[in-house]
Write a protein that holds these residues in place. Structure first.
Motif, PDB file in Angstrom:
ATOM      1  N   ILE A  43       0.859  -1.061   0.190  1.00  0.00           N
ATOM      2  CA  ILE A  43       0.068   0.057   0.181  1.00  0.00           C
ATOM      3  C   ILE A  43       0.804   1.115  -0.214  1.00  0.00           C
ATOM      4  N   VAL A  44       0.442   2.147  -0.817  1.00  0.00           N
ATOM      5  CA  VAL A  44       1.288   3.737  -0.909  1.00  0.00           C
ATOM      6  C   VAL A  44       0.061   4.500  -0.379  1.00  0.00           C
ATOM      7  N   ALA A  45       0.388   5.089   0.672  1.00  0.00           N
ATOM      8  CA  ALA A  45      -0.660   6.123   1.479  1.00  0.00           C
ATOM      9  C   ALA A  45      -0.295   7.531   0.626  1.00  0.00           C
ATOM     10  N   ILE A  46      -1.184   8.311   1.077  1.00  0.00           N
ATOM     11  CA  ILE A  46      -1.182   9.804   0.555  1.00  0.00           C
ATOM     12  C   ILE A  46      -1.041  10.731   1.727  1.00  0.00           C
ATOM     13  N   GLY A  47      -0.205  11.436   1.756  1.00  0.00           N
ATOM     14  CA  GLY A  47       0.250  12.317   3.014  1.00  0.00           C
ATOM     15  C   GLY A  47      -0.028  13.798   2.667  1.00  0.00           C
ATOM     16  N   LEU A  48      -1.116  14.308   2.534  1.00  0.00           N
ATOM     17  CA  LEU A  48      -1.518  15.624   2.237  1.00  0.00           C
ATOM     18  C   LEU A  48      -1.866  16.392   3.702  1.00  0.00           C
ATOM     19  N   SER A  49      -2.761  15.805   4.371  1.00  0.00           N
ATOM     20  CA  SER A  49      -3.241  16.532   5.453  1.00  0.00           C
ATOM     21  C   SER A  49      -2.058  16.606   6.779  1.00  0.00           C
ATOM     22  N   GLU A  50      -2.256  17.682   7.513  1.00  0.00           N
ATOM     23  CA  GLU A  50      -1.362  17.992   8.588  1.00  0.00           C
ATOM     24  C   GLU A  50      -2.203  17.947   9.800  1.00  0.00           C
ATOM     25  N   PRO A  51      -1.664  17.489  10.945  1.00  0.00           N
ATOM     26  CA  PRO A  51      -2.483  17.627  12.181  1.00  0.00           C
ATOM     27  C   PRO A  51      -2.884  19.080  12.462  1.00  0.00           C
ATOM     28  N   GLY A  52      -2.190  20.222  12.383  1.00  0.00           N
ATOM     29  CA  GLY A  52      -2.643  21.474  12.376  1.00  0.00           C
ATOM     30  C   GLY A  52      -3.444  22.294  11.365  1.00  0.00           C
ATOM     31  N   ALA A  53      -3.286  21.307  10.149  1.00  0.00           N
ATOM     32  CA  ALA A  53      -3.923  22.231   8.921  1.00  0.00           C
ATOM     33  C   ALA A  53      -4.672  21.083   8.132  1.00  0.00           C
ATOM     34  N   GLY A  54      -5.660  20.471   8.566  1.00  0.00           N
ATOM     35  CA  GLY A  54      -6.555  19.688   7.776  1.00  0.00           C
ATOM     36  C   GLY A  54      -7.107  19.951   6.351  1.00  0.00           C
ATOM     37  N   SER A  55      -7.812  20.913   6.555  1.00  0.00           N
ATOM     38  CA  SER A  55      -8.615  21.367   5.286  1.00  0.00           C
ATOM     39  C   SER A  55      -7.381  22.273   4.596  1.00  0.00           C
ATOM     40  N   ASP A  56      -6.644  22.801   5.154  1.00  0.00           N
ATOM     41  CA  ASP A  56      -5.796  24.007   4.483  1.00  0.00           C
ATOM     42  C   ASP A  56      -4.658  23.485   3.940  1.00  0.00           C
ATOM     43  N   ALA A  57      -4.783  22.174   2.899  1.00  0.00           N
ATOM     44  CA  ALA A  57      -3.613  21.501   2.266  1.00  0.00           C
ATOM     45  C   ALA A  57      -2.812  22.048   1.603  1.00  0.00           C
ATOM     46  N   GLY A  58      -3.267  23.373   1.080  1.00  0.00           N
ATOM     47  CA  GLY A  58      -2.299  24.182   0.278  1.00  0.00           C
ATOM     48  C   GLY A  58      -1.295  25.177   0.851  1.00  0.00           C
TER      49      GLY A  58
END
Length: 380
Positions: A118-133
Protein backbone atom coordinates in the motif's frame (compact mmCIF):
# COMPACT_ATOMS: atom_id res chain seq x y z
CA UNK A 1 -23.85 9.13 -21.42
CA UNK A 2 -23.02 5.47 -21.82
CA UNK A 3 -23.31 3.36 -18.68
CA UNK A 4 -23.64 0.08 -20.57
CA UNK A 5 -21.94 -2.78 -18.74
CA UNK A 6 -20.04 -4.93 -21.22
CA UNK A 7 -18.84 -8.47 -20.56
CA UNK A 8 -15.42 -7.36 -19.28
CA UNK A 9 -16.97 -4.89 -16.84
CA UNK A 10 -19.45 -7.48 -15.63
CA UNK A 11 -16.59 -9.87 -14.97
CA UNK A 12 -14.93 -7.39 -12.61
CA UNK A 13 -18.24 -6.58 -10.91
CA UNK A 14 -18.96 -10.28 -10.38
CA UNK A 15 -15.46 -10.87 -9.00
CA UNK A 16 -15.90 -7.94 -6.61
CA UNK A 17 -19.28 -9.30 -5.48
CA UNK A 18 -17.68 -12.67 -4.73
CA UNK A 19 -14.96 -11.00 -2.68
CA UNK A 20 -17.59 -8.92 -0.86
CA UNK A 21 -19.50 -12.04 0.17
CA UNK A 22 -16.27 -13.62 1.37
CA UNK A 23 -15.10 -10.67 3.47
CA UNK A 24 -18.43 -9.55 4.98
CA UNK A 25 -18.44 -11.95 7.97
CA UNK A 26 -15.08 -10.62 9.19
CA UNK A 27 -15.99 -6.94 8.94
CA UNK A 28 -16.22 -6.51 12.76
CA UNK A 29 -13.05 -8.52 13.36
CA UNK A 30 -11.00 -6.29 11.06
CA UNK A 31 -12.04 -3.33 13.17
CA UNK A 32 -10.86 -5.13 16.32
CA UNK A 33 -7.59 -6.18 14.69
CA UNK A 34 -7.17 -2.71 13.13
CA UNK A 35 -5.71 -4.16 9.95
CA UNK A 36 -6.80 -5.43 6.55
CA UNK A 37 -5.15 -8.79 6.01
CA UNK A 38 -2.24 -8.65 3.51
CA UNK A 39 -3.47 -11.90 1.96
CA UNK A 40 -6.80 -10.22 1.25
CA UNK A 41 -5.01 -7.45 -0.61
CA UNK A 42 -3.18 -10.07 -2.67
CA UNK A 43 -6.49 -11.77 -3.49
CA UNK A 44 -7.93 -8.47 -4.69
CA UNK A 45 -4.83 -7.79 -6.76
CA UNK A 46 -4.89 -11.23 -8.36
CA UNK A 47 -8.49 -10.69 -9.46
CA UNK A 48 -7.76 -7.25 -10.90
CA UNK A 49 -9.70 -5.39 -8.23
CA UNK A 50 -7.09 -2.74 -7.39
CA UNK A 51 -6.77 0.15 -9.86
CA UNK A 52 -7.79 -1.82 -12.97
CA UNK A 53 -7.98 1.46 -14.90
CA UNK A 54 -4.16 1.71 -14.91
CA UNK A 55 -2.28 0.57 -18.04
CA UNK A 56 -1.30 -3.07 -18.32
CA UNK A 57 2.36 -2.04 -18.60
CA UNK A 58 2.14 -0.93 -14.94
CA UNK A 59 0.16 -3.91 -13.68
CA UNK A 60 -3.33 -2.56 -14.36
CA UNK A 61 -5.98 -3.90 -16.73
CA UNK A 62 -6.52 -0.79 -18.92
CA UNK A 63 -10.18 -0.74 -17.86
CA UNK A 64 -12.58 2.20 -17.71
CA UNK A 65 -12.75 4.41 -14.65
CA UNK A 66 -16.46 3.56 -14.57
CA UNK A 67 -15.55 -0.11 -14.12
CA UNK A 68 -13.36 0.80 -11.16
CA UNK A 69 -16.21 2.71 -9.57
CA UNK A 70 -18.70 -0.11 -9.98
CA UNK A 71 -16.40 -2.72 -8.46
CA UNK A 72 -15.55 -0.33 -5.61
CA UNK A 73 -19.25 -0.16 -4.71
CA UNK A 74 -19.48 -3.95 -4.75
CA UNK A 75 -16.52 -4.47 -2.42
CA UNK A 76 -17.89 -1.88 0.01
CA UNK A 77 -21.05 -3.93 0.38
CA UNK A 78 -18.92 -6.49 2.18
CA UNK A 79 -16.54 -4.16 4.01
CA UNK A 80 -16.25 -0.43 3.43
CA UNK A 81 -12.69 -0.34 4.78
CA UNK A 82 -11.48 -3.05 2.40
CA UNK A 83 -12.89 -1.01 -0.48
CA UNK A 84 -10.58 1.80 0.62
CA UNK A 85 -7.61 -0.37 -0.44
CA UNK A 86 -8.95 -0.03 -3.97
CA UNK A 87 -9.72 3.70 -3.64
CA UNK A 88 -6.25 4.61 -2.38
CA UNK A 89 -4.73 2.23 -4.93
CA UNK A 90 -6.40 4.09 -7.79
CA UNK A 91 -5.61 7.53 -6.37
CA UNK A 92 -1.92 6.92 -5.69
CA UNK A 93 -1.42 4.59 -8.65
CA UNK A 94 -2.60 7.26 -11.05
CA UNK A 95 -0.50 9.93 -9.35
CA UNK A 96 2.64 7.82 -9.71
CA UNK A 97 1.82 6.72 -13.26
CA UNK A 98 1.39 10.36 -14.29
CA UNK A 99 4.13 12.18 -12.33
CA UNK A 100 6.81 9.72 -11.18
CA UNK A 101 9.98 9.03 -13.11
CA UNK A 102 9.60 6.00 -15.32
CA UNK A 103 11.77 3.72 -13.19
CA UNK A 104 10.02 4.78 -9.98
CA UNK A 105 6.56 4.17 -11.45
CA UNK A 106 7.68 0.80 -12.83
CA UNK A 107 8.92 -0.21 -9.38
CA UNK A 108 5.95 0.90 -7.29
CA UNK A 109 2.74 0.88 -9.34
CA UNK A 110 2.71 -2.90 -10.02
CA UNK A 111 3.18 -3.47 -6.27
CA UNK A 112 0.05 -1.39 -5.67
CA UNK A 113 -2.12 -3.14 -8.28
CA UNK A 114 -0.99 -6.59 -7.12
CA UNK A 115 -1.83 -5.84 -3.49
CA UNK A 116 1.76 -6.49 -2.45
CA UNK A 117 2.09 -2.99 -0.98
CA UNK A 118 0.00 0.00 0.00
CA UNK A 119 1.24 3.49 -0.81
CA UNK A 120 -0.55 6.10 1.30
CA UNK A 121 -1.21 9.77 0.59
CA UNK A 122 0.31 12.33 2.97
CA UNK A 123 -1.53 15.57 2.29
CA UNK A 124 -3.22 16.57 5.57
CA UNK A 125 -1.34 17.77 8.64
CA UNK A 126 -2.46 17.71 12.28
CA UNK A 127 -2.71 21.48 12.46
CA UNK A 128 -4.07 22.17 8.97
CA UNK A 129 -6.49 19.49 7.82
CA UNK A 130 -8.44 21.39 5.16
CA UNK A 131 -5.71 23.94 4.46
CA UNK A 132 -3.82 21.45 2.33
CA UNK A 133 -2.35 24.14 0.11
CA UNK A 134 -0.31 25.62 2.95
CA UNK A 135 1.74 22.79 4.49
CA UNK A 136 4.20 23.35 7.30
CA UNK A 137 6.21 20.28 6.27
CA UNK A 138 9.40 21.26 4.44
CA UNK A 139 11.82 19.62 2.03
CA UNK A 140 15.28 21.04 1.51
CA UNK A 141 17.90 19.84 -0.99
CA UNK A 142 20.82 17.87 0.40
CA UNK A 143 23.35 15.39 -1.05
CA UNK A 144 21.65 14.57 -4.37
CA UNK A 145 18.30 14.34 -2.66
CA UNK A 146 15.92 15.94 -0.22
CA UNK A 147 15.53 16.10 3.56
CA UNK A 148 11.95 16.16 4.82
CA UNK A 149 10.80 17.51 8.19
CA UNK A 150 7.23 17.64 9.49
CA UNK A 151 4.21 15.53 10.36
CA UNK A 152 1.47 14.10 8.16
CA UNK A 153 -1.89 12.55 9.01
CA UNK A 154 -2.85 9.72 6.67
CA UNK A 155 -4.92 6.60 6.21
CA UNK A 156 -2.88 3.36 6.18
CA UNK A 157 -0.15 5.19 8.10
CA UNK A 158 0.44 2.04 10.15
CA UNK A 159 0.51 -0.40 7.22
CA UNK A 160 1.77 1.43 4.12
CA UNK A 161 5.21 0.76 2.70
CA UNK A 162 5.50 4.26 1.26
CA UNK A 163 3.55 7.49 0.92
CA UNK A 164 3.11 10.33 -1.53
CA UNK A 165 3.94 13.35 0.62
CA UNK A 166 3.51 17.08 -0.01
CA UNK A 167 6.08 19.52 1.37
CA UNK A 168 7.04 23.14 0.90
CA UNK A 169 10.21 23.53 -1.16
CA UNK A 170 10.10 27.30 -1.56
CA UNK A 171 8.27 30.22 -0.04
CA UNK A 172 5.19 31.31 -1.88
CA UNK A 173 1.50 31.96 -1.63
CA UNK A 174 -0.97 29.20 -0.74
CA UNK A 175 -0.86 26.33 -3.23
CA UNK A 176 2.48 27.41 -4.73
CA UNK A 177 6.04 26.39 -3.95
CA UNK A 178 4.82 22.92 -2.92
CA UNK A 179 6.35 19.72 -4.24
CA UNK A 180 5.30 16.09 -4.04
CA UNK A 181 7.61 13.20 -3.13
CA UNK A 182 7.42 9.45 -2.83
CA UNK A 183 8.78 8.52 0.59
CA UNK A 184 9.49 4.96 1.71
CA UNK A 185 8.25 4.71 5.29
CA UNK A 186 11.06 2.46 6.49
CA UNK A 187 13.64 5.22 6.00
CA UNK A 188 15.51 6.63 8.95
CA UNK A 189 13.83 9.57 10.63
CA UNK A 190 10.25 8.30 10.25
CA UNK A 191 8.03 7.44 13.20
CA UNK A 192 4.40 6.29 13.12
CA UNK A 193 1.68 6.75 15.74
CA UNK A 194 -1.81 5.30 15.47
CA UNK A 195 -4.84 7.64 15.59
CA UNK A 196 -7.56 6.38 18.00
CA UNK A 197 -10.43 7.01 15.57
CA UNK A 198 -14.06 6.12 16.27
CA UNK A 199 -14.37 4.37 12.90
CA UNK A 200 -12.52 2.97 9.86
CA UNK A 201 -9.99 1.51 12.29
CA UNK A 202 -8.94 -1.25 9.92
CA UNK A 203 -7.27 1.28 7.61
CA UNK A 204 -4.73 2.09 10.33
CA UNK A 205 -4.95 5.86 10.15
CA UNK A 206 -2.27 7.69 12.08
CA UNK A 207 0.45 10.30 12.17
CA UNK A 208 3.81 9.91 10.48
CA UNK A 209 6.57 12.15 11.76
CA UNK A 210 9.50 12.91 9.47
CA UNK A 211 12.64 14.13 11.21
CA UNK A 212 15.39 14.98 8.72
CA UNK A 213 14.28 12.06 6.54
CA UNK A 214 16.49 11.84 3.45
CA UNK A 215 15.15 10.64 0.09
CA UNK A 216 16.93 10.53 -3.30
CA UNK A 217 16.35 13.10 -6.03
CA UNK A 218 14.49 10.52 -8.14
CA UNK A 219 11.66 10.45 -5.58
CA UNK A 220 10.48 13.92 -6.60
CA UNK A 221 7.10 13.65 -8.35
CA UNK A 222 6.34 16.01 -11.21
CA UNK A 223 7.99 19.40 -11.47
CA UNK A 224 9.57 21.15 -8.52
CA UNK A 225 7.24 23.62 -6.84
CA UNK A 226 4.13 22.57 -8.76
CA UNK A 227 3.37 19.24 -7.10
CA UNK A 228 0.25 20.46 -5.34
CA UNK A 229 -1.43 21.56 -8.56
CA UNK A 230 -0.33 18.51 -10.54
CA UNK A 231 -1.19 15.89 -7.97
CA UNK A 232 -4.48 17.40 -6.76
CA UNK A 233 -6.00 16.56 -10.15
CA UNK A 234 -6.05 12.91 -9.09
CA UNK A 235 -8.52 13.68 -6.32
CA UNK A 236 -11.32 14.23 -8.83
CA UNK A 237 -11.18 10.48 -9.50
CA UNK A 238 -10.97 9.37 -5.89
CA UNK A 239 -13.85 11.62 -4.83
CA UNK A 240 -16.20 9.82 -7.21
CA UNK A 241 -14.87 6.47 -6.01
CA UNK A 242 -15.47 7.42 -2.37
CA UNK A 243 -19.02 8.34 -3.32
CA UNK A 244 -19.63 4.83 -4.66
CA UNK A 245 -17.77 3.30 -1.72
CA UNK A 246 -20.18 4.79 0.82
CA UNK A 247 -23.18 4.10 -1.42
CA UNK A 248 -22.25 0.41 -1.39
CA UNK A 249 -22.29 0.33 2.41
CA UNK A 250 -25.60 2.21 2.54
CA UNK A 251 -27.25 0.08 -0.16
CA UNK A 252 -26.55 -3.23 1.53
CA UNK A 253 -27.81 -1.77 4.83
CA UNK A 254 -31.00 -0.66 3.11
CA UNK A 255 -31.54 -4.12 1.61
CA UNK A 256 -31.06 -5.68 5.05
CA UNK A 257 -33.62 -3.24 6.46
CA UNK A 258 -36.24 -4.06 3.83
CA UNK A 259 -35.76 -7.73 4.69
CA UNK A 260 -35.99 -7.08 8.43
CA UNK A 261 -39.11 -4.91 8.23
CA UNK A 262 -40.79 -7.43 5.92
CA UNK A 263 -40.36 -10.21 8.49
CA UNK A 264 -40.84 -8.26 11.71
CA UNK A 265 -44.48 -8.24 12.90
CA UNK A 266 -46.20 -5.46 14.82
CA UNK A 267 -49.95 -5.17 15.44
CA UNK A 268 -50.38 -8.40 13.43
CA UNK A 269 -48.80 -6.86 10.33
CA UNK A 270 -45.30 -6.71 8.86
CA UNK A 271 -43.52 -3.45 9.69
CA UNK A 272 -43.02 -2.82 5.97
CA UNK A 273 -46.79 -2.50 5.50
CA UNK A 274 -46.81 0.71 7.56
CA UNK A 275 -46.25 3.88 5.56
CA UNK A 276 -44.23 5.38 8.40
CA UNK A 277 -41.72 2.56 7.99
CA UNK A 278 -41.80 1.98 4.22
CA UNK A 279 -41.82 5.58 2.99
CA UNK A 280 -38.48 6.62 4.58
CA UNK A 281 -36.91 3.50 3.05
CA UNK A 282 -38.44 4.33 -0.34
CA UNK A 283 -36.93 7.82 -0.07
CA UNK A 284 -33.58 6.22 0.78
CA UNK A 285 -33.74 4.06 -2.37
CA UNK A 286 -34.34 7.20 -4.44
CA UNK A 287 -31.52 9.18 -2.85
CA UNK A 288 -28.99 6.38 -3.25
CA UNK A 289 -29.90 5.90 -6.89
CA UNK A 290 -29.49 9.62 -7.57
CA UNK A 291 -26.13 9.71 -5.77
CA UNK A 292 -24.98 6.61 -7.64
CA UNK A 293 -25.84 8.15 -11.01
CA UNK A 294 -23.98 11.35 -10.11
CA UNK A 295 -20.84 9.36 -9.29
CA UNK A 296 -21.17 7.26 -12.43
CA UNK A 297 -21.64 10.37 -14.56
CA UNK A 298 -18.45 11.82 -13.05
CA UNK A 299 -16.50 8.69 -13.97
CA UNK A 300 -18.01 8.70 -17.46
CA UNK A 301 -16.80 12.29 -17.87
CA UNK A 302 -13.32 11.18 -16.80
CA UNK A 303 -13.38 8.29 -19.28
CA UNK A 304 -14.48 10.74 -21.99
CA UNK A 305 -11.63 13.14 -21.24
CA UNK A 306 -14.08 15.86 -20.17
CA UNK A 307 -13.83 18.23 -17.18
CA UNK A 308 -15.29 16.71 -14.02
CA UNK A 309 -13.85 18.62 -11.05
CA UNK A 310 -17.20 20.22 -10.20
CA UNK A 311 -19.08 16.94 -10.41
CA UNK A 312 -16.42 15.14 -8.35
CA UNK A 313 -16.85 17.72 -5.59
CA UNK A 314 -20.60 17.11 -5.69
CA UNK A 315 -19.96 13.39 -5.25
CA UNK A 316 -17.68 13.93 -2.28
CA UNK A 317 -19.95 16.13 -0.18
CA UNK A 318 -23.34 14.67 -1.06
CA UNK A 319 -22.78 10.91 -1.28
CA UNK A 320 -21.20 10.48 2.21
CA UNK A 321 -23.92 12.65 3.78
CA UNK A 322 -26.65 10.74 1.96
CA UNK A 323 -25.13 7.37 2.86
CA UNK A 324 -24.86 8.38 6.52
CA UNK A 325 -28.47 9.58 6.59
CA UNK A 326 -29.69 6.36 4.96
CA UNK A 327 -27.76 4.10 7.35
CA UNK A 328 -29.01 6.19 10.29
CA UNK A 329 -32.62 5.74 9.12
CA UNK A 330 -32.03 2.00 8.69
CA UNK A 331 -30.65 1.76 12.21
CA UNK A 332 -33.76 3.47 13.58
CA UNK A 333 -36.00 1.22 11.48
CA UNK A 334 -34.46 -1.80 13.24
CA UNK A 335 -35.31 -0.30 16.63
CA UNK A 336 -33.28 -1.74 19.49
CA UNK A 337 -31.82 -4.41 17.19
CA UNK A 338 -30.17 -1.71 15.08
CA UNK A 339 -28.48 -0.30 18.19
CA UNK A 340 -26.79 -3.60 19.02
CA UNK A 341 -23.09 -3.93 18.29
CA UNK A 342 -23.46 -7.50 17.06
CA UNK A 343 -25.03 -6.16 13.85
CA UNK A 344 -22.95 -4.26 11.26
CA UNK A 345 -25.23 -1.21 11.05
CA UNK A 346 -23.61 0.86 13.80
CA UNK A 347 -20.13 0.07 12.48
CA UNK A 348 -21.09 1.17 8.97
CA UNK A 349 -22.55 4.37 10.43
CA UNK A 350 -19.24 5.19 12.13
CA UNK A 351 -17.17 4.22 9.12
CA UNK A 352 -19.21 6.32 6.68
CA UNK A 353 -19.09 9.30 9.04
CA UNK A 354 -15.31 9.40 8.70
CA UNK A 355 -15.63 9.87 4.95
CA UNK A 356 -17.60 13.07 5.49
CA UNK A 357 -14.26 14.38 6.78
CA UNK A 358 -11.42 12.58 5.03
CA UNK A 359 -10.37 13.49 1.47
CA UNK A 360 -12.15 16.85 1.66
CA UNK A 361 -14.96 18.11 3.88
CA UNK A 362 -18.37 19.19 2.57
CA UNK A 363 -17.41 22.85 3.05
CA UNK A 364 -14.31 22.50 0.87
CA UNK A 365 -16.29 20.63 -1.79
CA UNK A 366 -18.98 23.32 -1.88
CA UNK A 367 -16.23 25.91 -2.26
CA UNK A 368 -14.93 24.01 -5.30
CA UNK A 369 -18.43 23.86 -6.77
CA UNK A 370 -19.01 27.57 -6.22
CA UNK A 371 -15.70 28.50 -7.87
CA UNK A 372 -16.64 26.43 -10.92
CA UNK A 373 -20.10 27.98 -11.10
CA UNK A 374 -19.26 31.72 -10.98
CA UNK A 375 -16.21 33.86 -11.59
CA UNK A 376 -13.51 33.29 -8.98
CA UNK A 377 -13.79 36.82 -7.58
CA UNK A 378 -17.54 36.31 -7.03
CA UNK A 379 -17.16 33.02 -5.13
CA UNK A 380 -16.33 32.57 -1.41
Amino acid sequence: MDFVIDDAMQGYIDAAAEVAAQIAPDYPQREKNQIIEPELRLLMGARGLIAPELPTALGGRSERALTTGMLTEQIARGDLTVAYVQVIGSLVGQILARTARREVAARWVPRITSGEDIVAIGLSEPGAGSDAGNPSMTARPQADGWVLSGTKSMSFAMHASAAVVFARTEEGRRGHGISAFLVELDRGGTERRVAPDMGTRAVGRGLVEFTDTWIPEENLLGELGTGFTQVMQGFDFSRALIGLQVIGAAQVTLEETWEYTSGRMAFDRPLSSFQGVAFPLAEAETLLEAARLLCQKTLWLKDSGLPHTKEAAMCKWWAPKTAYDVIHQCLLSHGQYGYLTDRPIEQRLRDVLGLQIGDGTAQIMKLVIARHSVDRELAP
